[in-house]
Write a protein that holds these residues in place. Structure first.
Motif, PDB file in Angstrom:
ATOM      1  N   ARG A 162     -19.717  14.623  -1.418  1.00 39.70           N
ATOM      2  CA  ARG A 162     -18.414  15.195  -1.800  1.00 39.70           C
ATOM      3  C   ARG A 162     -17.461  15.205  -0.609  1.00 39.70           C
ATOM      4  O   ARG A 162     -16.835  16.224  -0.280  1.00 39.70           O
ATOM      5  CB  ARG A 162     -18.606  16.602  -2.368  1.00 39.70           C
ATOM      6  N   TYR A 164     -14.458  13.994   0.188  1.00 39.49           N
ATOM      7  CA  TYR A 164     -13.057  14.377   0.079  1.00 39.49           C
ATOM      8  C   TYR A 164     -12.894  15.822  -0.386  1.00 39.49           C
ATOM      9  O   TYR A 164     -11.941  16.507   0.015  1.00 39.49           O
ATOM     10  CB  TYR A 164     -12.313  13.433  -0.854  1.00 39.49           C
ATOM     11  N   GLU A 165     -13.807  16.304  -1.233  1.00 37.65           N
ATOM     12  CA  GLU A 165     -13.727  17.691  -1.682  1.00 37.65           C
ATOM     13  C   GLU A 165     -13.993  18.662  -0.532  1.00 37.65           C
ATOM     14  O   GLU A 165     -13.360  19.713  -0.426  1.00 37.65           O
ATOM     15  CB  GLU A 165     -14.732  17.949  -2.806  1.00 37.65           C
ATOM     16  N   ARG A 166     -14.906  18.309   0.356  1.00 43.04           N
ATOM     17  CA  ARG A 166     -15.302  19.217   1.434  1.00 43.04           C
ATOM     18  C   ARG A 166     -14.381  19.147   2.650  1.00 43.04           C
ATOM     19  O   ARG A 166     -14.146  20.154   3.317  1.00 43.04           O
ATOM     20  CB  ARG A 166     -16.741  18.908   1.870  1.00 43.04           C
TER      21      ARG A 166
END
Length: 428
Positions: A162, A164-166
């Protein structure tokens, strides 16, 4: 300018401004990594060396991103754009034949694709940017990607890790790749041209036979003969599945069967790749390959259907035109017009295009690694320059690494926000 007509490199303006400690640290890291290569999925030491250097430079480092040896370093310098610099970590199952004093010490494993050079260049670029934080604002993300050679690492980082989410969706993702062009040069895809790299599909096929004694072939179903017929037929199928004007390649890179000459094995394994510049061509070639594998198994009387498993996919690499134009301009200012070349599309492939997921702009260029002597020899009809993946692949570090460092830093500055002059020198 055609890459074949490029002159051998001379001293470049990119070499002079590099602080000696920055270049020294990058060279030392390169030499160490080259001597201690690690295969895809086993990049523990390499990841540790990169993590340690990024930590020294002030980055906050997260390890084991994506379930493997992925590394993410964050250099936060206030509000502003987010720029991601990507480097790969893995080496290849190639026995080095360069004769270099710092040649691989790991039998059968070599940094034959230049990933060690990429890592060293990224750390040098981060060092330059970290030392000049009063001139820019934004966030620098540095990603050490494992398993590029198997085309699995980028997707693992983005999906399982993840990324880009993190760590935030970047405003630009930048990367470069070593290539047998004159050291001291860079090469970009021309605007409006074909993709810079082909897309690919990796396949593992298993042909099932009936094992037995080599003296009783009438009682056996020989998967070695089945595999041989399949390999030959695959070459024909590739030609039949593509138009003459299409650029497409189908390669069987590995055939594995049996242990002894007096025993007919019960199965054979094929590893193959399909490369093309459009998804339609990739799909057609993959379908044709599966049809051949199944048909040859049936024609040989195989006791059961073959296995045909797609293990990795990667789309064609199409750099963002606007971002590429900005980066190319920065490189031309850095090196001069004659040292930034046009590069036609290559059937080589890599999983970097996955970083463009969701429309993230990406820029990607080639970093010349061939010294002046070998380049002149090859141009005069002598020994050809060993390409990537060859046992003799040996970048001219003294000429290539300073340019690689400066090129990454210059490209990042095209995206990072400049800090107002009156604000400089107020932050640590």
């Amino acid at each position: 300018m055609d890459q074949a007509d490029a002159a051998p490199p001379h001293a470049t303006r990119a070499d002079d401004p590099l602080p000696r400690p920055v270049l020294r640290s990058a060279v030392e890291l390169y030499l160490d990594l080259h001597a201690h290569p690690e295969l895809s999925g086993h990049e523990h030491r390499t990841a540790g060396r990169l993590a340690a250097r990024l930590t020294e430079l002030g980055c906050t480092v997260t390890r084991s991103v994506g379930g493997g040896h992925g590394i993410v370093g964050v250099l936060d310098n206030g509000p502003g754009p987010v720029v991601l610099l990507r480097t790969e970590l893995d080496a290849l199952p190639v026995t080095e034949e360069t004769g270099l004093a710092y040649a691989s010490t790991v039998p059968g494993v070599m940094h034959a694709c230049g990933h060690d050079l990429h890592i060293a260049a990224v750390t040098g670029a981060v060092a330059l940017l970290a030392a000049s934080r009063d001139t820019w604002r934004g966030t620098l993300l540095v990603v050490g990607q494992p398993e590029e050679e198997t085309l699995n690492g980028a997707r693992s980082l983005l999906e399982e890790g993840r990324l880009y989410e993190r760590f935030g969706v970047p405003d630009a993702v930048l990367a470069q790749h070593a290539a047998p062009l004159p050291a001291g040069t860079l090469a970009h895809a021309p605007a409006g041209g074909p993709p810079l790299m082909a897309g690919s599909v990796a396949v593992e096929a298993v042909l099932h036979g009936r094992g037995g004694h080599a003296a009783t072939p009438h009682l056996n179903v020989d998967p070695v003969l089945m595999a041989a017929a399949t390999v030959l037929r695959l070459r024909t199928a590739a030609a039949e599945a593509t138009a003459p004007a299409e650029q497409a390649v189908l390669t069987v890179g590995s055939v594995r069967a049996g242990e002894r000459g007096n025993v007919t094995p019960d199965h054979a394994e094929l590893s193959l790749t399909v490369r093309a510049f459009t998804q339609d061509a990739l799909d057609r070639l993959t379908t044709a390959a599966e049809r051949v594998v199944r048909a040859e198994a049936a024609a040989s009387g195989a006791p059961r259907a073959p296995g045909f498993t797609v293990t990795a996919r990667s789309p064609a690499l199409v750099p963002d035109p606007e971002l590429t134009a900005r980066v190319r301009l920065a490189h031309e200012r850095l090196l001069g017009l004659g040292r930034v070349l046009d590069l036609s599309g290559s059937s080589a492939t890599e999983d970097f295009p996955h970083f463009a997921a969701g429309g993230v702009p990406v820029a990607y260029w080639m970093l010349g690694t061939t010294g002046a002597g070998p380049w002149r020899t090859a141009r005069a009809g002598g020994d050809p320059v060993p390409p990537n993946h060859a046992p003799g692949f040996a970048p001219d570090v003294r000429a290539a690494l300073p340019v690689g460092i400066a090129a990454l830093a210059a490209a990042a500055r095209q995206v990072l926000a400049p800090r107002p002059a009156e604000g400089r020198g107020t932050d640590s």
